[in-house]
Write a protein that holds these residues in place. Structure first.
Motif, PDB file in Angstrom:
ATOM      1  N   SER A 176       3.100  -5.884  -3.821  1.00 42.62           N
ATOM      2  CA  SER A 176       1.401  -5.905  -3.013  1.00 42.62           C
ATOM      3  C   SER A 176       0.842  -5.205  -3.009  1.00 42.62           C
ATOM      4  O   SER A 176      -0.712  -5.547  -2.641  1.00 42.62           O
ATOM      5  CB  SER A 176       1.549  -6.538  -2.097  1.00 42.62           C
ATOM      6  OG  SER A 176       2.471  -5.327  -0.720  1.00 42.62           O
ATOM      7  N   ARG A 177       1.420  -3.540  -3.445  1.00 42.41           N
ATOM      8  CA  ARG A 177       0.335  -2.779  -2.629  1.00 42.41           C
ATOM      9  C   ARG A 177       0.853  -1.630  -3.618  1.00 42.41           C
ATOM     10  O   ARG A 177       1.426  -0.833  -3.475  1.00 42.41           O
ATOM     11  CB  ARG A 177       0.071  -1.754  -1.912  1.00 42.41           C
ATOM     12  CG  ARG A 177      -0.261  -0.800  -1.467  1.00 42.41           C
ATOM     13  CD  ARG A 177      -1.285  -0.441  -0.430  1.00 42.41           C
ATOM     14  NE  ARG A 177      -1.995   0.568  -0.362  1.00 42.41           N
ATOM     15  CZ  ARG A 177      -3.074   1.258   1.282  1.00 42.41           C
ATOM     16  NH1 ARG A 177      -3.027   0.464   1.671  1.00 42.41           N
ATOM     17  NH2 ARG A 177      -3.739   2.627   1.050  1.00 42.41           N
ATOM     18  N   PRO A 178       0.282  -1.772  -5.603  1.00 43.32           N
ATOM     19  CA  PRO A 178       1.296  -0.500  -6.094  1.00 43.32           C
ATOM     20  C   PRO A 178       1.253   0.940  -5.965  1.00 43.32           C
ATOM     21  O   PRO A 178      -0.612   1.435  -5.692  1.00 43.32           O
ATOM     22  CB  PRO A 178       0.213  -0.611  -7.613  1.00 43.32           C
ATOM     23  CG  PRO A 178      -1.466  -1.362  -7.443  1.00 43.32           C
ATOM     24  CD  PRO A 178      -0.370  -2.597  -5.919  1.00 43.32           C
ATOM     25  N   GLY A 179       1.293   1.899  -5.985  1.00 37.50           N
ATOM     26  CA  GLY A 179       1.469   3.033  -6.007  1.00 37.50           C
ATOM     27  C   GLY A 179       0.612   3.964  -7.450  1.00 37.50           C
ATOM     28  O   GLY A 179       1.418   3.052  -7.897  1.00 37.50           O
ATOM     29  N   TYR A 180       0.080   5.313  -6.942  1.00 38.71           N
ATOM     30  CA  TYR A 180       0.132   6.015  -8.323  1.00 38.71           C
ATOM     31  C   TYR A 180       1.278   6.476  -9.104  1.00 38.71           C
ATOM     32  O   TYR A 180       1.037   6.023 -10.469  1.00 38.71           O
ATOM     33  CB  TYR A 180      -1.049   7.140  -8.252  1.00 38.71           C
ATOM     34  CG  TYR A 180      -1.211   7.344  -8.554  1.00 38.71           C
ATOM     35  CD1 TYR A 180      -2.615   6.924 -10.004  1.00 38.71           C
ATOM     36  CD2 TYR A 180      -1.043   8.623  -9.670  1.00 38.71           C
ATOM     37  CE1 TYR A 180      -3.384   7.709 -10.915  1.00 38.71           C
ATOM     38  CE2 TYR A 180      -1.753   9.401 -10.322  1.00 38.71           C
ATOM     39  CZ  TYR A 180      -3.047   8.762 -11.023  1.00 38.71           C
ATOM     40  OH  TYR A 180      -3.578   9.380 -12.072  1.00 38.71           O
ATOM     41  N   LEU A 181       1.752   6.990  -8.455  1.00 39.37           N
ATOM     42  CA  LEU A 181       3.413   7.456  -9.679  1.00 39.37           C
ATOM     43  C   LEU A 181       3.668   7.210  -9.946  1.00 39.37           C
ATOM     44  O   LEU A 181       4.322   6.791 -10.781  1.00 39.37           O
ATOM     45  CB  LEU A 181       3.858   8.757  -8.910  1.00 39.37           C
ATOM     46  CG  LEU A 181       3.106   9.920  -8.135  1.00 39.37           C
ATOM     47  CD1 LEU A 181       3.941  10.731  -7.321  1.00 39.37           C
ATOM     48  CD2 LEU A 181       2.804  10.126  -9.236  1.00 39.37           C
TER      49      LEU A 181
END
Length: 482
Positions: A367-372
């Protein structure tokens, strides 16, 4: 070598191995590279600025996509006509006039306070690019002799295009922090400087002795595509109203008129029989899959990172930069890889990397993609796909084509990429038109759009993989030595 000699058709000149690179020759190449750099710079800078433009001018997601699509439709719709016009009126004249129009449209775009006028300036800039791009390539190929000299010039030319796009992400982030208008105004002095240098350095050439324009084809193609994209974008919001149905029907009629005109006019934009060549069809479809998915995905990420996560423009630009850097640094080596492995395997590799990037993003985004974990690996895979794909597709589009139709083949694949991008982006926009209202960083409203671009990339992979496998199975087995 004199200036006049430099514009003698390459078929009448000796190999480029002995061509001397004079300061004036370097100057001509610098002007051409500057314009290509400016094109890439403008596209990526405006992409970074979209959320800020929408906020200040009160534009919806649907309206914002027209800032992108206005440019690509103007560019793709008249690209073939641009190359033909340069042949008829002279390359130098067409190049310089179109560059001047580009500079004026940039200036007006940076000063307007109305969304419709801004979109109109983007369309005009696309029209200008439709004349500068093929004319710049034509000037390059007629200035540098076929062989090592031309290959070297083309390599430098390609690097500047990729570097312009990468530089535009960073510069766009910095300028948008000061105000989105600077992303339109900064290209103006650069375009004026290139125009002055072009007037001084680009040699005069003679227009073609005969030929003609296919204005009917140009008008029906651009009009049909504009109406088709408009119908796709507005239908989800307004429904199948009589007006929407009428617009869609008119788009179909105009595109049908384009096909009919191309089969009847004396000098068509597109010789329809060229589509009987399988490699041409695959190259055009592959360019739609590559550009359509890539540009649409970046459009969604720009909106998500800035409007939903409230990232600063520069932070967002740095997040997307790895893909552009990968393309810029790998472009000089693509020619050698194509010579060694051929276009088919490299295009399959590109589509595999592209599809893997989207699939990885979908699998890890939540629901909320992380950058790394999600964004960075996806951008690296997409950058690899673009790096392997663009040059390979362009080479496949012109392989085995007679010299007299090289311009048609290369222009056709570029037009397909631009028009295909407009259509894919229109559908994506319809799917995510309410996504910027998502709460608490929720990515869910964007997922249907990512699903679509993933499907487009996978379709491109399947098309090329099946053809590659089929070609290898049909390859005759060598008889064993007896």
């Amino acid at each position: 070598m004199t200036v006049t000699d430099s514009l003698t058709p390459s078929t009448t000149r000796p190999s480029g191995a002995g061509q001397r690179w004079t300061p004036r020759l370097w100057g001509v190449l610098a002007v051409l590279c500057a314009v290509l750099f400016l094109d890439g710079l403008d596209v990526s800078m405006v992409g970074v600025a979209l959320p800020s433009i929408g906020s200040e001018l009160g534009l919806s997601t649907t309206s914002l996509q027209w800032i992108v699509n206005g440019y690509v439709l103007g560019y793709g719709g008249l690209l073939l006509l641009g190359g033909r016009t340069a042949d008829l009126l002279g390359r130098r004249r067409v190049f310089l006039v179109a560059l001047g129009v580009f500079a004026v449209a940039s200036l007006v775009g940076g000063l307007v306070d109305d969304g419709a006028t801004l979109i109109a300036t983007r369309f005009i800039k696309g029209l200008a690019a439709a004349f500068t791009a093929p004319t710049a390539m034509s000037i390059l190929t007629t200035t540098f002799a076929e062989g090592p000299a031309r290959n070297r010039a083309l390599s430098i030319f390609t690097v500047f295009g990729a570097s312009g796009y990468s530089s535009g992400l960073i510069l766009g982030g910095l300028l948008t922090s000061l105000g989105w208008r600077w992303t339109f105004l900064v290209p103006v002095p650069l375009a004026v400087a290139a125009l002055i240098a072009g007037i001084a350095l680009i040699p005069r050439d003679r227009p073609a002795a005969d030929g003609g324009h296919d204005l009917i084809g140009a008008v029906t193609l651009v009009g049909g595509m504009l109406l088709a994209v408009y119908a796709v974008v507005t239908a989800p919001q307004s429904g199948l109203t009589p007006a929407t149905v009428a617009i869609a029907a008119l788009a179909v009629l105009l595109l049908a008129a384009f096909v009919l005109a191309e089969s009847r006019v004396r000098h068509p934009l597109v010789r329809l029989s060229i589509f009987r060549i399988g490699s041409i069809v695959r190259a055009n479809a592959s360019m739609v899959a590559l550009l359509g998915s890539y540009v649409s995905f970046q459009f969604m990420m720009t909106l998500y990172l800035q409007d939903v996560l409230h990232w600063a423009p520069l932070r967002m630009a740095l997040a997307l930069l790895p893909a552009g850097l990968l393309v810029a640094f790998s472009s000089p080596f693509m020619g050698r890889l194509i010579d060694r492995y051929g276009t088919g395997p490299l295009i399959v590799t590109a589509m595999t990397s592209l599809s893997a990037g989207y699939l990885w993003f979908l699998a890890t985004a939540g629901s909320r993609p992380g950058y790394l974990l999600t964004v960075l690996p996806a951008m690296l895979l997409l950058g690899g796909g673009f790096a392997f794909g663009f040059s390979s597709i362009m080479a496949q589009a012109t392989d085995g084509i007679d010299d007299s139709e090289q311009g048609l083949a290369s222009g056709l694949v570029q037009s397909s990429g631009q028009v295909g991008t407009a259509l894919v982006l229109a559908v994506v926009t319809a799917l995510v038109s309410t996504a910027t209202t998502a709460a608490a960083g929720d990515f869910s409203p964007f997922r249907p759009g990512v699903n679509l671009v993933t499907g487009v990339a996978v379709a491109g992979l399947l098309l090329n993989a099946v053809m590659l496998v089929t070609a290898r199975l049909r390859r005759p087995v060598p008889a064993s030595a007896g």
